[in-house]
Scaffold this motif. Sequence first.
Motif, PDB file in Angstrom:
ATOM      1  N   GLU A  31      13.019  -9.128  50.007  1.00 11.66           N
ATOM      2  CA  GLU A  31      13.532  -8.864  51.354  1.00 11.66           C
ATOM      3  C   GLU A  31      14.423  -7.631  51.441  1.00 11.66           C
ATOM      4  OE1 GLU A  31      15.296 -12.368  52.974  1.00 11.66           O
ATOM      5  OE2 GLU A  31      13.508 -13.582  52.678  1.00 11.66           O
ATOM      6  N   ARG A  32      14.356  -6.746  50.466  1.00  9.61           N
ATOM      7  CA  ARG A  32      15.070  -5.485  50.617  1.00  9.61           C
ATOM      8  C   ARG A  32      14.229  -4.554  51.479  1.00  9.61           C
ATOM      9  NH1 ARG A  32      19.713  -4.808  47.481  1.00  9.61           N
ATOM     10  NH2 ARG A  32      20.031  -3.117  48.973  1.00  9.61           N
ATOM     11  N   PRO A  33      14.858  -3.831  52.400  1.00 12.39           N
ATOM     12  CA  PRO A  33      14.077  -2.957  53.296  1.00 12.39           C
ATOM     13  C   PRO A  33      13.447  -1.794  52.547  1.00 12.39           C
ATOM     14  CG  PRO A  33      16.438  -2.614  53.599  1.00 12.39           C
ATOM     15  CD  PRO A  33      16.300  -3.804  52.705  1.00 12.39           C
ATOM     16  N   LEU A  34      12.392  -1.251  53.133  1.00 14.27           N
ATOM     17  CA  LEU A  34      11.680  -0.149  52.492  1.00 14.27           C
ATOM     18  C   LEU A  34      12.597   1.032  52.240  1.00 14.27           C
ATOM     19  CD1 LEU A  34       8.987   1.045  51.498  1.00 14.27           C
ATOM     20  CD2 LEU A  34       8.606   1.860  53.838  1.00 14.27           C
ATOM     21  N   TRP A  35      13.484   1.335  53.181  1.00 17.58           N
ATOM     22  CA  TRP A  35      14.342   2.508  53.004  1.00 17.58           C
ATOM     23  C   TRP A  35      15.247   2.350  51.781  1.00 17.58           C
ATOM     24  CZ3 TRP A  35      19.499   1.521  52.923  1.00 17.58           C
ATOM     25  CH2 TRP A  35      19.992   0.431  53.649  1.00 17.58           C
ATOM     26  N   ALA A  36      15.691   1.119  51.501  1.00 18.90           N
ATOM     27  CA  ALA A  36      16.543   0.896  50.323  1.00 18.90           C
ATOM     28  C   ALA A  36      15.744   1.102  49.041  1.00 18.90           C
ATOM     29  CB  ALA A  36      17.132  -0.511  50.364  1.00 18.90           C
ATOM     30  N   ARG A  37      14.528   0.588  49.023  1.00 17.33           N
ATOM     31  CA  ARG A  37      13.668   0.798  47.851  1.00 17.33           C
ATOM     32  C   ARG A  37      13.366   2.286  47.657  1.00 17.33           C
ATOM     33  NH1 ARG A  37      11.535  -4.333  46.561  1.00 17.33           N
ATOM     34  NH2 ARG A  37      11.697  -5.818  48.287  1.00 17.33           N
ATOM     35  N   GLU A  38      13.186   2.998  48.762  1.00 21.47           N
ATOM     36  CA  GLU A  38      12.871   4.415  48.657  1.00 21.47           C
ATOM     37  C   GLU A  38      14.042   5.204  48.053  1.00 21.47           C
ATOM     38  OE1 GLU A  38      11.050   8.074  51.354  1.00 21.47           O
ATOM     39  OE2 GLU A  38      11.843   6.285  52.355  1.00 21.47           O
ATOM     40  N   ILE A  39      15.239   4.929  48.510  1.00 17.98           N
ATOM     41  CA  ILE A  39      16.415   5.607  47.958  1.00 17.98           C
ATOM     42  C   ILE A  39      16.553   5.290  46.468  1.00 17.98           C
ATOM     43  CG2 ILE A  39      18.943   5.664  47.950  1.00 17.98           C
ATOM     44  CD1 ILE A  39      18.871   5.329  50.978  1.00 17.98           C
ATOM     45  N   ALA A  40      16.460   4.018  46.123  1.00 19.48           N
ATOM     46  CA  ALA A  40      16.628   3.611  44.724  1.00 19.48           C
ATOM     47  C   ALA A  40      15.551   4.227  43.845  1.00 19.48           C
ATOM     48  CB  ALA A  40      16.603   2.090  44.615  1.00 19.48           C
ATOM     49  N   ALA A  41      14.311   4.195  44.315  1.00 21.42           N
ATOM     50  CA  ALA A  41      13.209   4.738  43.513  1.00 21.42           C
ATOM     51  C   ALA A  41      13.350   6.240  43.325  1.00 21.42           C
ATOM     52  CB  ALA A  41      11.875   4.408  44.167  1.00 21.42           C
ATOM     53  N   PHE A  42      13.713   6.947  44.372  1.00 19.57           N
ATOM     54  CA  PHE A  42      13.877   8.389  44.261  1.00 19.57           C
ATOM     55  C   PHE A  42      15.005   8.722  43.284  1.00 19.57           C
ATOM     56  CE2 PHE A  42      15.302  12.602  45.253  1.00 19.57           C
ATOM     57  CZ  PHE A  42      14.164  13.292  45.645  1.00 19.57           C
ATOM     58  N   ALA A  43      16.148   8.053  43.441  1.00 14.42           N
ATOM     59  CA  ALA A  43      17.296   8.334  42.581  1.00 14.42           C
ATOM     60  C   ALA A  43      16.970   8.059  41.118  1.00 14.42           C
ATOM     61  CB  ALA A  43      18.498   7.503  43.030  1.00 14.42           C
ATOM     62  N   LEU A  44      16.281   6.969  40.843  1.00 14.06           N
ATOM     63  CA  LEU A  44      15.908   6.659  39.465  1.00 14.06           C
ATOM     64  C   LEU A  44      14.815   7.605  38.967  1.00 14.06           C
ATOM     65  CD1 LEU A  44      15.831   2.760  39.682  1.00 14.06           C
ATOM     66  CD2 LEU A  44      17.503   4.132  38.426  1.00 14.06           C
ATOM     67  N   GLY A  45      13.857   7.902  39.825  1.00 17.81           N
ATOM     68  CA  GLY A  45      12.734   8.737  39.410  1.00 17.81           C
ATOM     69  C   GLY A  45      13.134  10.126  38.976  1.00 17.81           C
ATOM     70  N   VAL A  46      13.987  10.759  39.741  1.00 16.05           N
ATOM     71  CA  VAL A  46      14.380  12.127  39.386  1.00 16.05           C
ATOM     72  C   VAL A  46      15.254  12.164  38.137  1.00 16.05           C
ATOM     73  CG1 VAL A  46      14.152  12.995  41.746  1.00 16.05           C
ATOM     74  CG2 VAL A  46      16.363  12.108  40.974  1.00 16.05           C
ATOM     75  N   LYS A  47      15.800  11.007  37.759  1.00 14.02           N
ATOM     76  CA  LYS A  47      16.574  10.912  36.519  1.00 14.02           C
ATOM     77  C   LYS A  47      15.705  10.510  35.328  1.00 14.02           C
ATOM     78  CE  LYS A  47      20.702  11.811  38.182  1.00 14.02           C
ATOM     79  NZ  LYS A  47      21.498  12.972  37.735  1.00 14.02           N
TER      80      LYS A  47
END
Length: 212
Positions: free
Chosen positions: A51-67
């Motif tokens: 139940e986490r919103p898509l925008w939260a997953r997008e921020i988390a995924a981007f932040a982790l991905g670029v690292k």
Amino acid sequence: MEEEFRALLKRIRAELASSAEHAAYEALLALVRADGPAARDELAEVLVAPERPLWAREIAAFALGVKGDRRAFETLVLLLNYREPVRCATAAHALARLRDPRTARAAAALATNPLRTAYAVHPVRLLTELRAPESVPALLSTLERLLVARDHCWPVARACVEGLGVLGDRRAEATLVAAREHERLRPAALVALARLTGRGGGPHGVRSGSST
């Protein structure tokens, strides 16, 4: 903070509709800024929590991905195949920096899927940037299919033409010559062919090793 992430945050802020969402957004941003092992673990939990919103997953995924945190891979691939091009673009940016060996195969599968052609521009561009062994075969397969299709899907076909020119693999020459016969692809095909013949020889633009 890189420009792509600032643009992502600006877009997501405009989507937030309640004070609770704004509070959750600020808490998530604090984790991104903390950028330690514990903070990254919490960001990774956002990707799988119900139940986490898509925008939260997008921020988390981007932040982790670029690292380079490969826990972001599945979410980024999902976003790469999303119906909103802006989300596809940010996912492609992060995937290019993730350096996960699965990325090129996933992008190739999306690019060559005839049922998802309308969403293939960013997978095609990602394959071009990766210069992986999968890149040229996937772009050739997609372009050859589009050249004879009733719906040529010009943006995707043009991205394939441009990508093949950048990759500089002589295997693409005949297909680029065929693309040149289509008025909407002719300018890009001429540029790609010029780059191709200017390099001469074999697949200098494509790595033969890892697909990361």
